[in-house]
Every structure is written in C-alpha cells, then in structure tokens.
Design an enzyme around this catalytic site. Structure first.
Site, mmCIF file in Angstrom:
data_model
loop_
_atom_site.group_PDB
_atom_site.id
_atom_site.type_symbol
_atom_site.label_atom_id
_atom_site.label_comp_id
_atom_site.label_asym_id
_atom_site.label_seq_id
_atom_site.Cartn_x
_atom_site.Cartn_y
_atom_site.Cartn_z
ATOM 1 N N SER A 298 0.835 -1.208 0.000
ATOM 2 C CA SER A 298 0.000 0.000 0.000
ATOM 3 C C SER A 298 0.864 1.250 0.000
ATOM 4 C CB SER A 298 -0.914 0.018 1.217
ATOM 5 O OG SER A 298 -1.855 -1.028 1.152
ATOM 6 N N GLU B 119 2.145 0.064 15.437
ATOM 7 C CA GLU B 119 2.553 1.392 14.996
ATOM 8 C C GLU B 119 3.233 2.190 16.103
ATOM 9 O OE1 GLU B 119 -0.514 0.093 14.627
ATOM 10 O OE2 GLU B 119 -0.687 -0.246 12.476
ATOM 11 N N PHE C 225 -3.094 5.538 11.125
ATOM 12 C CA PHE C 225 -2.200 4.825 12.038
ATOM 13 C C PHE C 225 -0.850 5.532 12.152
ATOM 14 C CE2 PHE C 225 -4.758 1.487 9.659
ATOM 15 C CZ PHE C 225 -5.863 1.676 10.472
ATOM 16 N N ARG D 48 -4.254 7.552 -1.768
ATOM 17 C CA ARG D 48 -4.361 6.258 -2.419
ATOM 18 C C ARG D 48 -4.674 6.315 -3.920
ATOM 19 N NH1 ARG D 48 -9.076 2.552 -2.952
ATOM 20 N NH2 ARG D 48 -8.244 0.490 -3.348
HETATM 21 C C1 TPP Z 1 -4.222 -0.400 13.687
HETATM 22 C C2 TPP Z 1 -4.204 -0.946 12.307
HETATM 23 N N1 TPP Z 1 -3.039 -1.066 11.652
HETATM 24 C C3 TPP Z 1 -2.998 -1.523 10.391
HETATM 25 C C4 TPP Z 1 -4.148 -1.878 9.741
HETATM 26 C C5 TPP Z 1 -4.113 -2.354 8.296
HETATM 27 N N2 TPP Z 1 -4.456 -3.791 8.246
HETATM 28 C C6 TPP Z 1 -5.694 -4.213 7.960
HETATM 29 S S1 TPP Z 1 -5.840 -5.908 8.045
HETATM 30 C C7 TPP Z 1 -4.194 -6.060 8.421
HETATM 31 C C8 TPP Z 1 -3.592 -7.426 8.639
HETATM 32 C C9 TPP Z 1 -4.300 -8.126 9.735
HETATM 33 O O1 TPP Z 1 -3.759 -9.394 9.942
HETATM 34 P P1 TPP Z 1 -4.649 -10.465 10.660
HETATM 35 O O2 TPP Z 1 -5.166 -9.922 11.925
HETATM 36 O O3 TPP Z 1 -3.859 -11.719 10.749
HETATM 37 O O4 TPP Z 1 -5.887 -10.671 9.695
HETATM 38 P P2 TPP Z 1 -5.923 -11.560 8.362
HETATM 39 O O5 TPP Z 1 -5.013 -10.931 7.377
HETATM 40 O O6 TPP Z 1 -5.486 -12.908 8.762
HETATM 41 O O7 TPP Z 1 -7.355 -11.503 7.955
HETATM 42 C C10 TPP Z 1 -3.579 -4.814 8.499
HETATM 43 C C11 TPP Z 1 -2.165 -4.604 8.797
HETATM 44 C C12 TPP Z 1 -5.352 -1.732 10.454
HETATM 45 N N3 TPP Z 1 -6.522 -2.010 9.903
HETATM 46 N N4 TPP Z 1 -5.353 -1.291 11.728
#
Ligand code: TPP
Ligand code: TPP
Ligand code: MG
Ligand code: MG
Lengths: 305, 328, 305, 328
Positions: B50, B71, B96, B180
């Site tokens: 991203s 973060e 974030f 974006r």
């Molecule tokens: C505080 C925060 N940081 C970053 C993000 C961006 N983000 C959305 S989903 C994700 C990955 C989440 O991983 P996981 O909890 O394992 O979910 P999965 O990919 O397995 O569905 C990230 C980094 C977010 N939504 N919130």
C-alpha cells in the site's frame, strides 16, 4: 481430523476432561456446513461486486461465525444495542466484515438483499463494520485493529454488574495480536477474572505482508496466552464438527475465574482453492473469471442474495 | 484533452501529463533516496504494498525494518534509529501514522527533536471503500499542533516524489501526507520542492484560493469554470501547512480581498483554520471553507465521496462566489 | 543473599552455567556502594528542595544505575547524541529522573551543582528527562510511560547496521509493563533477534495506586517474558554485589540471538526506612523533618551538591 | 480582599469565594452522581488520587474499574460498558486521555457514538513541575476535531462540579478537561451549567474577551486592570469549546469590533482557532491570541509558567490593547 496449531514450543494437546460434551448430531453439523457454504458464496460475490474488500480472512472464518450465530450464541429476536439477557459478539478484526454481514443477514438482523450494497456509497454495510449507519447486529465500529477485545471486556463487565450470566464473544486476527492494546486487555481480563468472555483468535498464520512468522512472529502463542493468565483452548476452525464441539467446550470453561481464549487454526481463503495457501488474498477482490471459478467451488444452499 | 489544453493555456507550466497516485511518488522518492542518502532507513507496519515501499525494500533489505501491526512501537524504534544518526522513514496509513500514535510522536519524536519522517498514505476520503475507520480527516490538525513538526501534503505524484526527497535534507520531524487513488499529475517533474514556500499555480485578482493535497486539482477544475465565468482567480498550492507561508497568504489576500481554503480534511483544525488564524491576526477577511463539514466519511468511490462531502470542483466554485459576495 | 522474585507460578532459580564470571572484588563493590549512598542523598535533597518528584522508584534504582554507569557501561568521554562506539542507556520510566540525574552528574555529564535546579523553571533538569533543553546524557524524552524500550531497540538496530558491537541498556518500571507498547517492543526484539539489548525491569511491585498485584497484576512475569522469546535473568537490585554480578552475566547472554531482560527485585524507597514497604512514596516529596530523617540514614560520601 | 470587593462590584454574581482545584470539582461531581445516576461507572488508569476519584470508589467499589497503566484499553472498556448501557467516566491525565488514545477514542467511542465521558485532569501548563511530557497543550484541538464529541473546559471548581454532573444527562461522548492547581472559585455553586451556552461574565463595549478554563480568572484580573484604564471589556466564558456558541461570539464581536481569545493551549488548534473560523466565515474581525506560542512547556511553578509562556493577566491586557488598536 484436526491438529492443534502451535508454531514453536511444546505441542499442547487440549484435554477436555470430565466436562467433555458429546458431539452434536451429524445432521446439525451438515446443516451448519450448508449455511457456511452460502456464507462463502456471499463473501465471494460481495467482494467481487464491490471490487474491494477482504475475502481471505472472511472465508477462513465462515465456519466459525456460522457456528457461533446458528449454534452457540443465545440471541434474542430483533436487535437491542445493549444486548441485555443475550450473548453478545464483537468483531475486532473488522476487515473481515463480509463474513459477518452474511451471517448477520442470514440470522435475520437485516435483509439478505442488502448484502448487495456492500462498500457502496450510502450503504449500511460499510467497508468496516460500524454502528454509525445503524446496521442491526453491530455494536461498535472496528477496522483499526486491536481494539475489540477491550470493548468486549467492557460489555462483559457490564453483564457482571447486572447479574446477567450470558456470554460475550470476540474474534480477533492473529496479525492483530501484534497490537499492544490486545495484551493490555489480556492482562486486565485475567486480573479482573473476566470469565464470561470467550475470545477466539483467527490463527491463519497470515497477514498483509506475508505469513505472521515472516512479518512478526507470534512465537509460542499458547504459552503467551497462558502466561497472561488465560485458559487456552484449540480448535480447527475449518472443521465444523470441531468448531461446534470446542465452542460448546469453551462455555464449560467459562465462569471459572479465567478468561478463555480459543486458538483457532484456519486456512486463509478456506473453500476457494486458489485463495488458499498464502497471504495473497487477504485484501483483494477476484476478477470476473476468478469469481466464477470460486463460485463453482461453493454450493448455493440458501439462495444467492 | 480539453482539460490539458486549457491547463496548458491558463496555468503556465502546470500541464497534466497523466494520472498517478501520490503514494507512487512517495515510493519512487524513497527508492531514489536509497542510493543518495545512505543514512535513510525505512520502517513499515504491515502495509508495504500500500505504501509502495517495495522497491526500496528489495534493493536495501538491510536498511528496512518490518514492525508488523504495532505502529506505536514503530514510532519509538524510528526515534531510536534517529538518535543514532539514521534518517528513518516510517510508512503506514495516515490514521495509524498520527492518531494511533500521537503520544509516541509527541514525546519520542517531536519533543525529542528526532529526525524522523512520518510518511502517511491513504489520507482523507479518497481512500474510498475502506470507509470512515480508515479515512482520517484530522491528521493535518493533529500533526500541526506539535511544536517543531513540519507538515506537508503534496498535490500530485511528482510533488510527492520531490517532497519525499527534499525532507531527507531537512533536519527535524516531518509529517508527509499522501493518498491512495490515481490522480492527475501536473507539477513538472523538475519543479523544485521548497519546504514552507507556497507554490503559486495561477495569479488572479478576485479571490485567493488556497488548496492542499488532492484538492489542488479540484481547485484547478474549479478555476477553469470560474475563469470561464469571467472571475479572475488566484490559486496557491499550500503544500506545506506548517511552517505556513503566512507572507504569501497575506500578500495574496491583501490584493484579492477574500480567501477560499480547500482541503481533504475536517473543517476544524486543518489548513483552513491555519489560514483563518493568519488572517485574524493580520488581515481580517472573508474566508470560505471547502472541507468536510465535521462528519466522518464512509465507503464509496473517491469521486462519489468528494461530491457527497462537498469537495468537488463545483463546491469550490460556489465557495468562491460566496467569498467574493462577502467582500467589503 | 538474594531471592529471585516471582509473584506467582513456578520459582525459577537462574542458573548461570559455564559462563559464570567471578564476582568483582569487594573493594569495587564498596566503592559503588559509597557512590550509591551519595546518589540517594542527592535524590532526597533534590525532591525535597523541589517539593515535587518521585523519590520511591529513584531510591530503589540507585544501586542499579550506579553500577551501570560506574561499572558496566563502556562510555566515551563527553557526550555525543549518536552514541557511536559506546554503550547507550535509555530510561523508560522517566519519573525516576532524580536518580538518573545524580548518576549522570557524578559520571561527569554535567556539573553536580546543577542538581540544585531540578524541576525549577529554566532548568535543564526537567521533571521528566528530555533532550529539549540539551542536558548531556539524555538521548530521548521519557515520562509518558511505555515508550523507552522501542527507542532502545531503534538504537540497538542502528548499532547492528553500523557494525558497532556495543550494548544498549534500558530500564523500565514494572507498572509500566501494563502498557501494551512494551509487549509490541518485546515481540519485535525477539523476532528481529535484537540481542545487543539488555532491558532491566524495576520489579518493586509498586505503582501509584498500590501494589502491582492490587492495581493490575503482572501475574507470572518471568513466564510472560519467556513466552515472548526473551532470555530472562533475575537480580536483587538492592544488593550491589548481585547487581554487578548479574549485569556482568547479562553481557555474556548477549549476542546469542535473544534479547535479554533482567527482572530486578527492588524495594521502593530503598535506603530510607519510612519510604519503604509500600507505594506511598512513589511520587511525593518529604517535608523538612522527613528530609532530615532520611538524610540521617544516608552517608554523605562524595559531598552534597 | 481588594480583588474580592472589585469582583463583587464589577462582575455581578461572580464573587471569589476561595481557592480550589478544578479537579476537586470533578471529584465532588462524580461522587454526587454516584447516588443520583446508578448507571454511572468509573474507570481509572492508576491515578485515582490525582483525579480525586476516591470518594466515588470508596462508596461504590463495584461500579469502579481500575485498569492500571493501560489507557488504550481503558477507552475500549469504557466503550463496551457504554454499549451495554452504562455511563462510564474515565479518569487519567489530559495527555493520556487524548493523544495517547486518540485512535481508540475515534473509532470505539466517537465514531461508534458511545456515551463515554472522558475526564482529564492536569491539562495545560499549570500542572507545573512534571514538565512538558505531561503538559498537553493540544488536547482541546485533538478532541474538537472528532465529529460528535462535546468538548468542555470549565473555569473553576464549581463549574467543573456542575459540568461533571450535567454531562451525565447528555447522551454522547464528552471530553471534560480540568486542571491540577488550586485556583480561585468564583462561579456561584448554584449557577446552572448549560452545555454549549457561553457564560457572560461581564458586559462591555470595546473588546470581546473569550476565555476558557483557568484563563477565565486570568482574564478577570486583566479586565480589572483594563477597566481601571477606562477600557470597557466584555468577558465571556467559553466553557464549551464544542459545540461552540457561535451566536454569542458573533453577537458580541458585532458590538465590540474585536476579539481576544485566551486559553491554556497551543495557539494552533484550540479555542482561538474555533473563534477565528467563526469570525472568518461570518464576521471578519481583528483577533488577538493569548495562548502558548507553539512551543512545549517545561517544569516550574504554575504561576511562573503562566508568566513565562505569555498567559498572565498582563499578556491579556496587552492583547486587548493590540486588538483595539487594530479596529477599523
Ligand atoms: C491499527 C491498524 N493497523 C494496520 C491496519 C491495516 N491492516 C488491515 S488488516 C491487516 C492485517 C491483519 O492481519 P490479521 O489480523 O492476521 O488478519 P488476516 O489478514 O489474517 O485476515 C492490516 C495490517 C489496520 N486495519 N489497523
Ligand atoms: C502513559 C502514562 N500513563 C500514566 C502515567 C502516570 N504515572 C506516572 S508513574 C506511574 C506509575 C508507574 O509505575 P511503575 O512503572 O511501577 O513505577 P514506580 O511507581 O515503581 O516507580 C504512573 C501511572 C504516565 N506517566 N504515563
Ligand atoms: Mg491472520
Ligand atoms: Mg513499580
């Protein structure tokens, strides 16, 4: 057949002891599987139609959320924000909204047809779940990761004050456990003996930039939760019989002075062959061809929206 | 086509050359720094793709740190790297990058005067379908309140590239905000980026339009309409919200007599308020705000959202009419 | 004599194995104790003079910081922010600034006389340590809890990039471990094998509102750190011989792929009888009478500022 | 004595009755709510004594939750309690009530419209000796940018008590800001607290002074001096920064022709900017800021700091002179 998931450290085989329940009848499992299949179709169709959203984690958690809403939770008809005298559920990993929306719709919280508005302007089905547009079934916004467990704890404390012996459930991602707020909440729940709370971790081993092992290893995850004072259970989240069984089991672990966590092994993208086996389908939408291929693998059981 | 011709005619050297996301400009800028600035290191909180950081990461893996979804920790680590002489660039979404970690930035970076570059993508409504939890509209306000913080919101991919490179040579904490979606590119690729120096896009007499980020393009579209109506507009790109180019603002409004501020941000706390303060203290003048009217955003396509939340060219046109009408 | 501190869970007696070092000579211990006594006097006098500040945690950590600066750390003359080719220290629990200021002054970073300006307007000795006024020895501001370990990790990573094999030290409070950012940092350091980092936890079992057990129990703390992938050592932080010994020991644990944490048992207020045994002196200043009584218990060894 | 007599004469019902910390007013207000509002629950992050929450906690221990040093978690738990129908009051220092937990407040409380009362002590410079890491000067700005958030900064212990009680009957998230030091008490204990309704302390013609929090007293002192110089001052207490009583501001400035804003906050993003925006959009007028000039604070005694950072009565006097001079 399932195996407890444990990246490192000693493998713990959960023992269920004297409180072990008998498995629910196969007919019920089959019924839940039929529902889950439709939920998976909905997920694929919603994300495809919106051309954005998170199919991977949604598909992986389809069996769990189906079982939770159609088998486990004691829910009241209609929707009351306060959730008095019923079980409550909080989705912390809000990006897997498609699976939740489908399960909520099929549970009767809002018309199934509304799934077609997912991520479109003026919809109640926001990219990440929210109370802001008044969608029944949702009690707090999520999407910014790491916050849901704290909220669930608040609801659980409220039930305790009110003498309401219903349960509070919460689902989190595994990558999400990298957020420190989760461990603040874990410490609190153990200290305050919040034992009307069952947290499930979607242990799919994947996050956006790769496997959790590669991005930021969670190491010996069962040991972490145990060291934080939680009662740790294991579940194969893509085996409906096991999901139902372990959820039943978890309830019998409640009320014993410890919060309960279920480490739920799932496969990201479960049910769609080309979405499985990596982190790649965490958050992208299938094109027309891929959508067709995915839907061909998922039986329509309750009728598409 | 028409737009391009018009732009060529009216806006001098600002010619649309294509469409590209501002975050792409960040990605290329960071990659360019890799070879010129050996002290530049990068951090990311599970959003490499991203943020378009892959080119840097692939070429200099030993100067990149993946922090996963933590973060707060990322900001602290960046502060530590800066302490030891590195120039850390942190990458995550704008929400974030700011609200999630405000206290960490405040204490470990701003108050500690650490040379950290906080680079934030997916700012504002135009991130689109993810919806309000991700669409921060307060980040400019959050960062501008921190003493010593430089706050930059470039308007296209070229300016973002130039800003990414320029901040490496500026000692001190910087907040660099970008977005974006694909967006028109119209700043010449060789246009120098001068921190704190407003960039005049077009001179005019009847109104001073101050725009930042994606709204510069919206303002250019509005100016096209307004000029066709015979209204002479001055359009100034405030790419640096802090330190604010107060002299440029005052000079312009002293000639035009009214101001319109345009930003992809809450009406409260952003560029508009910085301009209002400047004018209130030095040159009280009618000012109209083009900004989100103190509400959360929602899911939708970027263009749909810009219309629904009052950030379309037509909204700027109307704001200009109101502002001019209010002149003494 | 000292005992490993372990609130619950199995007691782990640290075993030092083949790398065990011999204890430093008693004369050196005595010298350090003399310095620590003066540091304690300084703490009491600074807080008393300012009529504000945090004597409890400061007194508890006087032995540790004295040993760290006068025995353990490889420091260069003068002060360079970047800390290249020397050991670096970060104080995360910034409220115990008095003990650090005293140790820094006696280590030559700034005139001892400047201690008299503590918490007064226009002073470089702010209530919580900061770089903002240019005080030599301080590399980052602290005071808002939970941030220091992350900063220390950043410094440690930098040393790794630069091929500088010096160590980075960090001190945190135990109540401070309730902040989630600490566990984010813990996860990171294990994943990235930050093994040039030695974190010490001031395990005094107290925080503002009471004992940590009462306010928000840390439960089995050694198990938590171990589950997060750290090499866990134990220390009696108010026994100078043990402090010196375990700090020496910790260095031999470095460079082995794991970050090192020392759980340092201390007594809040150590050295002043009426300040010990509770959380009460976390953050209040003694009156004239109490100051006199405290100073009577602490030998002036290097001359009062 | 003299002050009191003067105050009695000039400021009508606003008579100094003693000194008390605004946080004391919070403590007594919360305690009073304990028996009248059974849904009120309290949370604290290891700062019970500082927040003066002990009376509530001792009387209703089952309605109190100690969360230790984990403010983010506290905000989430409060959101959960509110979801289930409770009215949670959270207590910690202003810095840790806002910047530390901005994203948690944003998503779990503000965007989710949870009925949480975020109660914040030790705001501003006047916390004194702890210094800049604790002296947040941006919290008003942080909280006012959140859609739906009510932002209140009472001026003395009585008003804080009244506000603490009043917000329980207002549905929605509230940020209640108060301070550490003992401070003159001059709002009558039976003065009703009306959220969003500015409180006129004194009518006057030459200038509109808008003050919030501790600065109301500083402004009263300034007005004493100014009136002695023959300058007729209007003094309005803006205890609610959001929703802002724009009508009162516009009405006042339309008579006086100039404004002075006074706040214990950064010049950027606070009450002053809310007023500047209101005037810029409706009634452009000269405005002078009495606020911290975009710097961090430092350790010192509250009164010393107020002088050093330009928040003393004398600073208000000078600002009024400047504002009047700038009138058309
Ligand atoms: C505080 C925060 N940081 C970053 C993000 C961006 N983000 C959305 S989903 C994700 C990955 C989440 O991983 P996981 O909890 O394992 O979910 P999965 O990919 O397995 O569905 C990230 C980094 C977010 N939504 N919130
Ligand atoms: C983020 C944050 N929350 C709250 C505080 C207020 N505070 C200062 S010291 C302290 C207690 C710290 O406990 P501990 O780390 O055990 O230190 P000790 O009292 O033992 O010195 C608290 C809550 C703070 N400084 N920072
Ligand atoms: Mg995952
Ligand atoms: Mg402690």
């Amino acid at each position: 057949m399932w195996l407890p998931f444990c990246l490192s450290g000693p493998t713990k085989i959960p023992t269920f002891g004297s409180q072990r329940e008998t498995h629910p009848p196969m007919s019920q499992i089959a019924e839940l599987q039929r529902t889950a299949s439709q939920v998976r179709r909905d997920i694929v169709r919603m994300v495809s139609q919106a051309q954005s959203g998170h199919p991977g984690g949604s598909l992986g958690c389809a069996d769990f959320l189906t079982a939770l809403y159609f088998h486990t939770m004691d829910r009241k008809p209609g929707f009351a924000m306060e959730g008095k005298d019923e079980d409550m559920f909080f989705l912390s990993n809000g990006h897997i909204s498609p699976v939740w929306y489908s399960v909520l719709a099929h549970s009767g919280y809002f018309p199934v047809s509304e799934l077609g508005t997912f991520r479109q302007i003026n919809s109640r089905l926001q990219g990440h779940p929210t109370t802001h547009e008044g969608l029944p079934g949702v009690r707090v916004a999520s999407g910014s990761l790491g916050q849901g467990m704290s909220v669930a704890i608040g609801a659980a404390l409220s039930k305790r004050i009110d003498g309401d012996d219903h349960m509070v459930y919460c689902l989190t991602g595994d990558g999400e456990l990298q957020e420190g707020q989760v461990w603040e909440a874990a410490l609190f729940a153990a200290h305050h003996q919040v034992d009307n709370l069952i947290v499930t971790v979607d242990r799919n081993g994947q996050q956006i930039d790769g496997s959790t092992d590669h991005v930021m290893s969670l190491g010996d995850l069962p040991a972490k939760w145990a060291a934080f004072g939680w009662d740790v259970l294991h579940m194969n989240g893509n085996d409906m019989a096991d999901v139902v069984h372990v959820l039943d089991q978890a309830k019998t672990h409640a009320g014993k002075g410890k919060p309960v966590v279920i480490l739920m092994k799932t496969e990201m993208g479960a049910g769609v062959d080309f979405m499985m086996g990596s982190h790649k389908w965490h958050g992208i939408a299938p094109n027309a061809e891929q959508t067709e291929s995915a839907l061909a693998q998922l039986t329509e059981t309750l009728g598409d929206y | 086509m028409e737009t391009q011709t018009f732009t060529q005619t009216i806006f001098g050297r600002f010619i649309v050359t294509g469409k590209k996301a501002t975050r792409d400009g960040f990605g290329t800028g960071l990659h360019a720094l890799g070879s010129t600035h050996l002290d530049v290191v990068a951090l990311c909180a599970d959003l490499l793709g991203s943020l378009k950081m892959n080119d840097f990461v692939n070429e200099w893996p030993e100067r990149f740190f993946q922090v996963g979804i933590s973060e707060a920790n990322m900001m602290g680590i960046a502060a530590g790297l800066a302490t030891a002489g590195k120039i850390p660039y942190t990458g995550t979404f704008a929400n974030f990058s700011t609200g999630r970690v405000y206290d960490q930035i405040r204490q470990s970076i701003a108050y500690s005067d650490k040379n950290v570059k906080i680079c934030a993508s997916h700012a504002g409504l135009t991130l689109g379908e993810d919806g309000a939890t991700h669409q921060i509209l307060e980040d400019i306000g959050l960062m501008k309140m921190l003493p010593g913080m430089t706050v930059i919101n470039p308007c296209d991919a070229n300016q973002t590239h130039a800003a990414t490179v320029a901040i490496a040579d500026h000692h001190g904490p910087v907040y660099l905000r970008f977005g974006r979606p694909n967006w028109p590119v119209f700043i010449p690729s060789d246009e120098p980026f001068v921190i704190g120096k407003a960039l005049t896009i077009k001179r005019g007499e009847a109104v001073s339009i101050f725009a930042t980020g994606h709204l510069v393009w919206q303002a250019m579209e509005a100016v096209k309409t307004l000029e066709a109506q015979g209204i002479s507009c001055e359009l100034i790109n405030i790419h640096t919200i802090k330190p604010l180019d107060e002299a440029a603002i005052i000079e312009s409004v002293s000639r035009t007599g009214c101001a319109v501020s345009c930003e992809e941000h809450n009406r409260l706390g952003g560029l508009g308020d910085s301009i209002a303060q400047t004018l209130a203290r030095h040159l009280p003048s009618p000012q109209e705000y083009v900004a989100v009217d103190d509400t959360f955003g929602e899911s939708g396509k970027p263009e749909e959202l810009l219309v629904k939340y009052g950030l379309a060219p037509q909204d700027i046109v109307q704001a200009v009419h109101r502002a001019i009408k209010r002149k003494g």
